[in-house]
Design a protein around this motif. Structure first.
Motif, PDB file in Angstrom:
ATOM      1  N   PRO A  73      45.532  44.107  43.814  1.00 32.60           N
ATOM      2  CA  PRO A  73      44.763  45.200  43.532  1.00 32.60           C
ATOM      3  C   PRO A  73      44.201  44.887  41.954  1.00 32.60           C
ATOM      4  O   PRO A  73      44.864  44.537  40.969  1.00 32.60           O
ATOM      5  CB  PRO A  73      45.710  46.324  43.222  1.00 32.60           C
ATOM      6  CG  PRO A  73      47.017  45.956  43.156  1.00 32.60           C
ATOM      7  CD  PRO A  73      46.874  44.735  43.700  1.00 32.60           C
ATOM      8  N   ARG A  74      42.895  45.390  41.753  1.00 35.59           N
ATOM      9  CA  ARG A  74      42.475  45.475  40.392  1.00 35.59           C
ATOM     10  C   ARG A  74      42.615  44.120  39.435  1.00 35.59           C
ATOM     11  O   ARG A  74      42.847  44.143  38.494  1.00 35.59           O
ATOM     12  CB  ARG A  74      42.627  46.506  39.654  1.00 35.59           C
ATOM     13  CG  ARG A  74      41.563  47.581  39.217  1.00 35.59           C
ATOM     14  CD  ARG A  74      40.744  48.411  40.366  1.00 35.59           C
ATOM     15  NE  ARG A  74      41.825  49.376  40.629  1.00 35.59           N
ATOM     16  CZ  ARG A  74      42.217  49.749  41.460  1.00 35.59           C
ATOM     17  NH1 ARG A  74      42.109  48.776  42.579  1.00 35.59           N
ATOM     18  NH2 ARG A  74      43.148  50.827  41.862  1.00 35.59           N
ATOM     19  N   VAL A  75      42.068  42.913  40.336  1.00 32.70           N
ATOM     20  CA  VAL A  75      42.372  41.761  39.690  1.00 32.70           C
ATOM     21  C   VAL A  75      41.147  41.372  38.591  1.00 32.70           C
ATOM     22  O   VAL A  75      39.976  41.653  38.921  1.00 32.70           O
ATOM     23  CB  VAL A  75      42.299  40.494  40.539  1.00 32.70           C
ATOM     24  CG1 VAL A  75      42.472  39.215  39.975  1.00 32.70           C
ATOM     25  CG2 VAL A  75      43.439  40.662  41.497  1.00 32.70           C
ATOM     26  N   ASP A  76      41.543  41.118  37.230  1.00 28.26           N
ATOM     27  CA  ASP A  76      40.570  41.295  36.011  1.00 28.26           C
ATOM     28  C   ASP A  76      40.332  39.590  36.208  1.00 28.26           C
ATOM     29  O   ASP A  76      41.131  38.961  35.579  1.00 28.26           O
ATOM     30  CB  ASP A  76      41.207  41.642  34.968  1.00 28.26           C
ATOM     31  CG  ASP A  76      40.090  41.677  33.555  1.00 28.26           C
ATOM     32  OD1 ASP A  76      38.862  41.208  34.088  1.00 28.26           O
ATOM     33  OD2 ASP A  76      40.647  42.109  32.527  1.00 28.26           O
ATOM     34  N   LYS A  77      38.990  39.336  36.731  1.00 23.69           N
ATOM     35  CA  LYS A  77      38.843  37.791  36.971  1.00 23.69           C
ATOM     36  C   LYS A  77      38.322  37.270  35.611  1.00 23.69           C
ATOM     37  O   LYS A  77      37.744  37.823  34.940  1.00 23.69           O
ATOM     38  CB  LYS A  77      37.685  37.906  37.899  1.00 23.69           C
ATOM     39  CG  LYS A  77      37.314  36.212  38.102  1.00 23.69           C
ATOM     40  CD  LYS A  77      36.335  36.083  39.057  1.00 23.69           C
ATOM     41  CE  LYS A  77      34.926  36.455  38.500  1.00 23.69           C
ATOM     42  NZ  LYS A  77      34.617  35.474  37.316  1.00 23.69           N
ATOM     43  N   PRO A  78      39.179  36.097  35.185  1.00 28.32           N
ATOM     44  CA  PRO A  78      39.039  35.610  33.945  1.00 28.32           C
ATOM     45  C   PRO A  78      37.292  34.883  33.608  1.00 28.32           C
ATOM     46  O   PRO A  78      36.983  34.777  34.851  1.00 28.32           O
ATOM     47  CB  PRO A  78      39.897  34.351  33.683  1.00 28.32           C
ATOM     48  CG  PRO A  78      40.822  34.613  34.938  1.00 28.32           C
ATOM     49  CD  PRO A  78      40.408  35.490  36.058  1.00 28.32           C
ATOM     50  N   ALA A  79      36.702  35.004  32.556  1.00 25.00           N
ATOM     51  CA  ALA A  79      35.390  34.492  32.473  1.00 25.00           C
ATOM     52  C   ALA A  79      35.149  33.003  32.842  1.00 25.00           C
ATOM     53  O   ALA A  79      36.210  32.297  32.770  1.00 25.00           O
ATOM     54  CB  ALA A  79      34.928  34.771  31.032  1.00 25.00           C
ATOM     55  N   GLY A  80      34.272  33.005  33.615  1.00 20.74           N
ATOM     56  CA  GLY A  80      33.862  31.542  34.373  1.00 20.74           C
ATOM     57  C   GLY A  80      34.681  31.060  35.465  1.00 20.74           C
ATOM     58  O   GLY A  80      34.297  29.998  35.913  1.00 20.74           O
ATOM     59  N   VAL A  81      35.359  31.940  36.059  1.00 17.31           N
ATOM     60  CA  VAL A  81      36.055  31.705  37.295  1.00 17.31           C
ATOM     61  C   VAL A  81      35.311  32.233  38.589  1.00 17.31           C
ATOM     62  O   VAL A  81      34.888  33.337  38.446  1.00 17.31           O
ATOM     63  CB  VAL A  81      37.534  32.244  37.255  1.00 17.31           C
ATOM     64  CG1 VAL A  81      38.256  32.144  38.745  1.00 17.31           C
ATOM     65  CG2 VAL A  81      38.339  31.659  36.163  1.00 17.31           C
TER      66      VAL A  81
END
Length: 682
Positions: A171-179
């Motif tokens: 749930p609610r994965v905060d995707k790292p920038a650039g991924v």
């Protein structure tokens, strides 16, 4: 006093965040032909500019447009009101019962005109007139209709490949920038507790219950621009394998699993082959025994109006979703799928009368969810975020036209949030600045253009009204800048801004064992705080709970704070960052005085301001952007092809509506009719 009406039918097309400066840029490039037609057939300034009320933030400005009164008069002075108990806390403010000025729609309804107020944020809900001629839809938040009360489930990206061995939900994965979107290693997220506080703050009704909201903005990571541009969604990983155990699976299809409702509800899905033997569709079913799918998705097409059950807090309800295939390998080795948030289709609590909701659903369609993911992920912006607003804009245009053609409304005041919603997610990426060096400013400038051309298409849905005796006003609450610099930590509307005030010695935060500031104010040492965009409050004895400043010292302390703010320099550039500072009594000059404003009003200087809210409306930014709102009028009662040199203020809109409709002015109105643009002398 009776006066002759210049029109009998009036439509206000309000677009949150629409900026005249960049509109002029796109008009000159021929990219907004429908807006150009309204200008050619109507009246405006050469720069199509409206002088905005202050603060330049959504609820005060829309309320000024509706009442003709300045924020200090009508009392809606930010998204939030200051908590009566705490200087570091706020309470929800988008409530018509907090508005101290009369709204123009009550006047038209009570004069016998059938009036619709559509999602006008700040002072429209709950309805403040008992007239049977008044209908009101939502207005409790600026996002989109029903989003504040009907949200049941969050957005998701489903990834299915043969290499994935079991169905997993994060749930609610905060995707790292650039991924990229494909995230298959979920081990670090599966055991984390899900914090729904932010989701409930924005979309739930918790805030509207009157409780305090306490948020400290201490560094860049706490700012709304940084938080709003993060890409967070539920991720489902599923094995992709040959279909087995289905009642009606086409030959050669492969299956995967979708999890919804916090991971507790499963939906089996198939990828399907076309006649050429390539996989090009996804079919989603309620279960494997179902003869027909819930929906069949084709590559490249977003589908809305998909009804399926959703469970939240052990209650199951039918809900509306939108879906789109992000990627489908023709050989059948990978599929990525986006599923929108889910809206409860039974929730009519923000519709008056409630029967209007049922009519809209039956004759136009379910409210389409809009995406809130994208931000720094340009794929999601282009494939999901922007197209979801295309669907919503068309639905809203169809709703308003249904209200006109089938329901006989004579006065409609409407609000659309596509540009502002996009602005808060991605406008800051229109210039390459150090925190976002991994993004391409040209790509995001292209997205800005797309949202303006999208809005122009929306305007085109109403051009026919000019030939049917209607008057159409196109206007906004404020514009949105692409920032020249990363703003200092002062002027953020979402909470208590500590950094600058702490450096100047007025706000003192408690410290941990290492001497670092923690998120708690030391009220025994704090003389003043900055909160709610533009307001500074003195921690005053006898007024405030922990007050330490003697009232006799208040004037001198205000003078010192004002002087220190003017002398404060940005730590990155060494330049001044404060625009104007005024005591409450002096802020009457700009309409920000009175009990709902702080002891000091200030603005952030051009070049250091954020998207909007912390500066004055004449501020300009990068890529031909500005904080100014827009104004164009056309149709019955308006001169055709006319350009005025008059400065048009937001307080002038409500009395101009009154003149056009032949009605009295709102009781607290402080503006004047824009008589220069009328086709007849008044």
């Amino acid at each position: 006093m009776k006066r002759k009406a210049l029109t009998n039918k009036l439509l206000v097309l309000g677009v949150d965040g629409m900026d005249p400066r960049i509109s002029k840029k796109f008009l000159a490039e021929g990219k907004m032909p429908n807006l150009q037609k309204f200008i050619d057939r109507g009246a405006a300034r050469e720069d199509i500019r409206l002088l905005g009320a202050i603060p330049t933030i959504t609820p005060p400005c829309w309320t000024t447009l509706a009442t003709g009164a300045y924020p200090g008069t009508h009392g809606i002075t930010c998204y939030w009101r200051q908590s009566p108990e705490s200087l570091d806390a706020v309470v929800y403010n988008m409530d018509s019962r907090n508005c101290l000025a009369e709204q123009v729609w009550n006047i038209s309804a009570e004069a016998g005109m059938k009036t619709l107020v559509w999602h006008w944020p700040g002072s429209s809900w709950p309805p403040t007139s008992h007239s049977e001629n008044l209908s009101v839809v939502d207005g409790t938040q600026p996002g989109s209709v029903n989003m504040g009360v009907a949200q049941l489930d969050w957005e998701k990206v489903i990834v299915a490949t043969p290499e994935i061995k079991e169905v997993r939900y994060a749930p609610r994965v905060d995707k790292p920038a650039g991924v990229g979107c494909i995230i298959t290693d979920l081990e670090d997220t599966l055991d984390n507790d899900v914090d729904d506080e932010m989701m409930e703050l924005w979309w739930g009704d918790t805030a509207r219950q009157g409780g305090e909201i306490r948020t400290y903005v201490m560094d860049d990571e706490d700012t709304e621009v940084v938080i709003g541009s993060k890409v967070a969604y539920d991720i489902v990983n599923s094995p992709l394998k040959d279909a087995a155990g289905w009642a009606n699976a086409p030959a050669g299809s492969k299956e995967f699993t979708i999890l919804t409702s916090g991971g507790v509800m499963r939906r089996p899905a198939l990828i399907l082959k076309n006649q050429a033997g390539e996989y090009d569709r996804v079919a989603i079913y309620k279960n494997k025994k179902a003869e027909t799918p819930i929906v069949v998705l084709e590559c490249g097409k977003m589908v809305t109006g998909i009804i399926d059950d959703v469970t939240k807090k052990e209650v199951t309800k039918p809900a509306c979703r939108s879906m789109k295939i992000l990627e489908l390998d023709p050989a059948g080795n990978k599929v990525r799928l986006w599923i929108s948030n889910a809206l409860d289709i039974s929730n009519d609590m923000l519709w008056h009368p409630k029967s209007l909701y049922q009519e809209i659903k039956s004759n136009v369609g379910e409210v389409p969810p809009v995406s809130l993911i994208g931000g720094e992920d340009d794929e999601l912006v282009g494939e999901i975020f922007e197209p979801s607003w295309d669907l919503y804009n068309k639905w809203q245009a169809d709703c308003l036209n249904y209200a006109i053609k089938e329901k006989g409304y004579e006065v409609i005041l409407s609000h659309l949030h596509n540009i502002d919603c996009a602005g808060h997610q991605l406008w800051h990426l229109g210039k390459t600045l150090p925190p976002w060096n991994y993004t391409d400013e040209k790509t995001y400038q292209g997205f800005i253009e797309k949202f303006y051309t999208q809005t122009d298409k929306y305007f085109g849905e109403f051009l026919y009204l000019l030939d049917e005796g209607w008057t159409v006003l196109i206007l906004s609450d404020h514009g949105l800048i692409v920032g020249e610099n990363v703003p200092p930590i002062i002027g953020e509307y979402g909470g208590l801004n500590t950094k600058v005030m702490e450096k100047l010695g007025y706000t003192v935060m408690k410290k941990d064992e290492n001497g670092n500031s923690i998120r708690e104010v030391d009220w025994e040492k704090t003389r003043a705080v900055q909160i709610r965009s533009n307001y500074i409050y003195i921690n005053l004895k006898g007024r405030d709970k922990y007050g330490i400043v003697d009232p006799k010292d208040k004037y001198d302390l205000e003078e010192q704070i004002i002087s220190d703010l003017y002398n404060y320099r940005d730590e990155r550039t060494g330049k001044r960052v404060i625009g104007i500072c005024l005591r409450n009594k002096d802020a009457v000059l700009i309409g920000t005085n009175g009990p709902e404003c702080g002891d000091i009003f200030f603005s952030v200087e051009e070049g250091y301001n954020r998207l909007h809210g912390d500066s004055i409306s004449t501020s300009e930014g990068y890529f031909d952007t500005s904080v100014s709102p827009v104004f164009v009028a056309a149709g019955s009662g308006i001169k055709e092809g006319f350009t005025t040199e008059r400065t048009i203020r937001q307080v002038d809109v409500a009395p101009s509506i009154s003149v056009l409709l032949g009605l009295r002015f709102p009781a607290q109105c402080e503006g004047a009719p824009i008589y220069q643009i009328f086709s007849e002398d008044i």
